[in-house]
Design a protein around this motif. Structure first.
Motif, PDB file in Angstrom:
ATOM      1  N   VAL A  27      -3.694 -27.841 -34.618  1.00  0.00           N
ATOM      2  CA  VAL A  27      -3.613 -29.117 -33.912  1.00  0.00           C
ATOM      3  C   VAL A  27      -3.278 -30.169 -34.965  1.00  0.00           C
ATOM      4  N   ILE A  28      -2.154 -30.836 -34.747  1.00  0.00           N
ATOM      5  CA  ILE A  28      -1.632 -31.813 -35.697  1.00  0.00           C
ATOM      6  C   ILE A  28      -1.768 -33.222 -35.109  1.00  0.00           C
ATOM      7  N   ARG A  29      -2.185 -34.171 -35.944  1.00  0.00           N
ATOM      8  CA  ARG A  29      -2.216 -35.573 -35.540  1.00  0.00           C
ATOM      9  C   ARG A  29      -1.143 -36.299 -36.328  1.00  0.00           C
ATOM     10  N   ASN A  30      -0.287 -37.007 -35.612  1.00  0.00           N
ATOM     11  CA  ASN A  30       0.760 -37.810 -36.221  1.00  0.00           C
ATOM     12  C   ASN A  30       0.613 -39.226 -35.646  1.00  0.00           C
ATOM     13  N   GLY A  31      -0.149 -40.063 -36.355  1.00  0.00           N
ATOM     14  CA  GLY A  31      -0.450 -41.391 -35.818  1.00  0.00           C
ATOM     15  C   GLY A  31      -1.334 -41.255 -34.596  1.00  0.00           C
ATOM     16  N   LYS A  32      -0.897 -41.821 -33.483  1.00  0.00           N
ATOM     17  CA  LYS A  32      -1.691 -41.723 -32.254  1.00  0.00           C
ATOM     18  C   LYS A  32      -1.346 -40.485 -31.422  1.00  0.00           C
ATOM     19  N   TYR A  33      -0.397 -39.677 -31.893  1.00  0.00           N
ATOM     20  CA  TYR A  33       0.037 -38.493 -31.144  1.00  0.00           C
ATOM     21  C   TYR A  33      -0.581 -37.215 -31.703  1.00  0.00           C
ATOM     22  N   TYR A  34      -0.885 -36.300 -30.811  1.00  0.00           N
ATOM     23  CA  TYR A  34      -1.383 -34.981 -31.171  1.00  0.00           C
ATOM     24  C   TYR A  34      -0.440 -33.936 -30.590  1.00  0.00           C
ATOM     25  N   PHE A  35      -0.242 -32.869 -31.326  1.00  0.00           N
ATOM     26  CA  PHE A  35       0.535 -31.761 -30.800  1.00  0.00           C
ATOM     27  C   PHE A  35       0.033 -30.465 -31.401  1.00  0.00           C
ATOM     28  N   ILE A  36       0.444 -29.362 -30.810  1.00  0.00           N
ATOM     29  CA  ILE A  36       0.015 -28.034 -31.245  1.00  0.00           C
ATOM     30  C   ILE A  36       1.195 -27.311 -31.864  1.00  0.00           C
ATOM     31  N   ASP A  37       0.998 -26.881 -33.095  1.00  0.00           N
ATOM     32  CA  ASP A  37       2.015 -26.111 -33.800  1.00  0.00           C
ATOM     33  C   ASP A  37       1.665 -24.630 -33.690  1.00  0.00           C
ATOM     34  N   GLU A  38       2.577 -23.847 -33.152  1.00  0.00           N
ATOM     35  CA  GLU A  38       2.405 -22.398 -33.020  1.00  0.00           C
ATOM     36  C   GLU A  38       3.452 -21.711 -33.900  1.00  0.00           C
ATOM     37  N   PRO A  39       3.164 -21.521 -35.177  1.00  0.00           N
ATOM     38  CA  PRO A  39       4.173 -20.966 -36.083  1.00  0.00           C
ATOM     39  C   PRO A  39       4.610 -19.549 -35.722  1.00  0.00           C
ATOM     40  N   LYS A  40       3.752 -18.793 -35.052  1.00  0.00           N
ATOM     41  CA  LYS A  40       4.101 -17.420 -34.683  1.00  0.00           C
ATOM     42  C   LYS A  40       5.048 -17.376 -33.474  1.00  0.00           C
ATOM     43  N   SER A  41       5.316 -18.514 -32.854  1.00  0.00           N
ATOM     44  CA  SER A  41       6.140 -18.506 -31.642  1.00  0.00           C
ATOM     45  C   SER A  41       7.630 -18.361 -31.923  1.00  0.00           C
ATOM     46  N   SER A  42       8.058 -18.564 -33.153  1.00  0.00           N
ATOM     47  CA  SER A  42       9.495 -18.587 -33.435  1.00  0.00           C
ATOM     48  C   SER A  42      10.196 -17.271 -33.118  1.00  0.00           C
TER      49      SER A  42
ATOM     50  N   ALA B  14       6.297 -31.712 -24.974  1.00  0.00           N
ATOM     51  CA  ALA B  14       5.494 -32.912 -25.236  1.00  0.00           C
ATOM     52  C   ALA B  14       4.357 -32.626 -26.209  1.00  0.00           C
ATOM     53  N   ILE B  15       3.801 -31.402 -26.176  1.00  0.00           N
ATOM     54  CA  ILE B  15       2.643 -31.130 -27.031  1.00  0.00           C
ATOM     55  C   ILE B  15       2.715 -29.823 -27.809  1.00  0.00           C
ATOM     56  N   LEU B  16       3.733 -28.994 -27.579  1.00  0.00           N
ATOM     57  CA  LEU B  16       3.837 -27.706 -28.270  1.00  0.00           C
ATOM     58  C   LEU B  16       5.116 -27.629 -29.094  1.00  0.00           C
ATOM     59  N   THR B  17       5.037 -27.048 -30.280  1.00  0.00           N
ATOM     60  CA  THR B  17       6.233 -26.819 -31.090  1.00  0.00           C
ATOM     61  C   THR B  17       6.895 -25.488 -30.741  1.00  0.00           C
ATOM     62  N   SER B  18       6.318 -24.741 -29.841  1.00  0.00           N
ATOM     63  CA  SER B  18       6.758 -23.381 -29.513  1.00  0.00           C
ATOM     64  C   SER B  18       8.214 -23.309 -29.076  1.00  0.00           C
ATOM     65  N   ARG B  19       8.855 -22.231 -29.513  1.00  0.00           N
ATOM     66  CA  ARG B  19      10.208 -21.891 -29.063  1.00  0.00           C
ATOM     67  C   ARG B  19      10.197 -20.386 -28.821  1.00  0.00           C
ATOM     68  N   VAL B  20      10.400 -19.987 -27.585  1.00  0.00           N
ATOM     69  CA  VAL B  20      10.294 -18.590 -27.177  1.00  0.00           C
ATOM     70  C   VAL B  20      11.653 -18.085 -26.728  1.00  0.00           C
ATOM     71  N   THR B  21      12.011 -16.882 -27.159  1.00  0.00           N
ATOM     72  CA  THR B  21      13.266 -16.267 -26.740  1.00  0.00           C
ATOM     73  C   THR B  21      13.063 -15.583 -25.395  1.00  0.00           C
ATOM     74  N   ILE B  22      13.994 -15.822 -24.484  1.00  0.00           N
ATOM     75  CA  ILE B  22      13.945 -15.192 -23.161  1.00  0.00           C
ATOM     76  C   ILE B  22      14.972 -14.067 -23.145  1.00  0.00           C
ATOM     77  N   HIS B  23      14.501 -12.867 -22.831  1.00  0.00           N
ATOM     78  CA  HIS B  23      15.363 -11.689 -22.751  1.00  0.00           C
ATOM     79  C   HIS B  23      15.408 -11.187 -21.317  1.00  0.00           C
ATOM     80  N   TYR B  24      16.504 -10.526 -20.995  1.00  0.00           N
ATOM     81  CA  TYR B  24      16.681  -9.864 -19.700  1.00  0.00           C
ATOM     82  C   TYR B  24      16.992  -8.405 -19.986  1.00  0.00           C
ATOM     83  N   GLY B  25      16.381  -7.518 -19.231  1.00  0.00           N
ATOM     84  CA  GLY B  25      16.631  -6.101 -19.453  1.00  0.00           C
ATOM     85  C   GLY B  25      16.575  -5.287 -18.180  1.00  0.00           C
ATOM     86  N   HIS B  26      17.229  -4.152 -18.230  1.00  0.00           N
ATOM     87  CA  HIS B  26      17.229  -3.219 -17.113  1.00  0.00           C
ATOM     88  C   HIS B  26      16.707  -1.877 -17.612  1.00  0.00           C
ATOM     89  N   ILE B  27      15.635  -1.405 -17.006  1.00  0.00           N
ATOM     90  CA  ILE B  27      15.040  -0.127 -17.376  1.00  0.00           C
ATOM     91  C   ILE B  27      15.720   0.963 -16.564  1.00  0.00           C
TER      92      ILE B  27
END
Length: 170
Positions: A11-26, A99-112
């Motif tokens: 949980v990061i505070r930048n002035g009056k703003y707070y956000f959540i950094d999820e480094p494992k989300s990349s 607005a509050i998460l640094t997360s970036r998630v890859t979306i995949h599509y697959g056919h089994i």
């Protein structure tokens, strides 16, 4: 300034703003899958919302693991299906709450492969659900499916593939 930190996020505070950094989300992945012309969903308990959630398989990458490798592992862990890299297409990326998460998630599509049988799932998942196109749409419209990853992945698939036509053949 870091206000709180654990193995998954800070949980990061930048002035009056707070956000959540999820480094494992990349290199994390969310995977929209089809099997026997049905959408593969998992049901599991989500403590943050205090209830069961129906959603697509997803998860964080392990250290040094690519998004594709994460997708392959998560699908196997959560559904019991075995997939390979050539069974997946990257649809795009999702910032689940910019607005509050640094997360970036890859979306995949697959056919089994239709001949593949499902194996037992892990203890983190209650069950797998296999929904037709119409059933899936009804679940979203009724509020049974509210997971943002699931709805976003479906929207990306609709925009980037001929999924509606394929699924409507059921």
């Amino acid at each position: 300034m870091i206000e709180y930190k654990n193995a998954w996020f800070s949980v990061i505070r930048n002035g009056k703003y707070y956000f959540i950094d999820e480094p494992k989300s990349s290199d994390s992945s969310a995977i929209l899958l089809r099997w026997k012309n049905k959408i593969v969903l998992v049901e599991q308990y989500r403590p943050a919302i205090r209830k069961l959630s129906i959603e697509i398989p997803r998860g964080y990458a392990e250290p040094g693991e690519s998004s594709i490798d994460c997708a392959i592992r998560e699908v196997n862990e959560e559904t019991g299906f075995s997939i390979t890299k050539n069974m997946l297409t990257t649809l795009g990326y999702l910032n689940p709450n910019s607005a509050i998460l640094t997360s970036r998630v890859t979306i995949h599509y697959g056919h089994i492969d239709d001949s593949q049988n499902q194996k037992p799932v892990s203890t983190e998942i209650n069950r797998c659900i296999f929904a037709t196109y119409n059933e899936f749409c009804s679940m979203v419209l009724s509020g049974t499916i509210t997971d943002g990853f699931t709805i976003s992945a479906f929207a990306l698939a609709m925009l980037k593939t001929d999924m509606e036509k394929t699924m409507s053949q059921l």
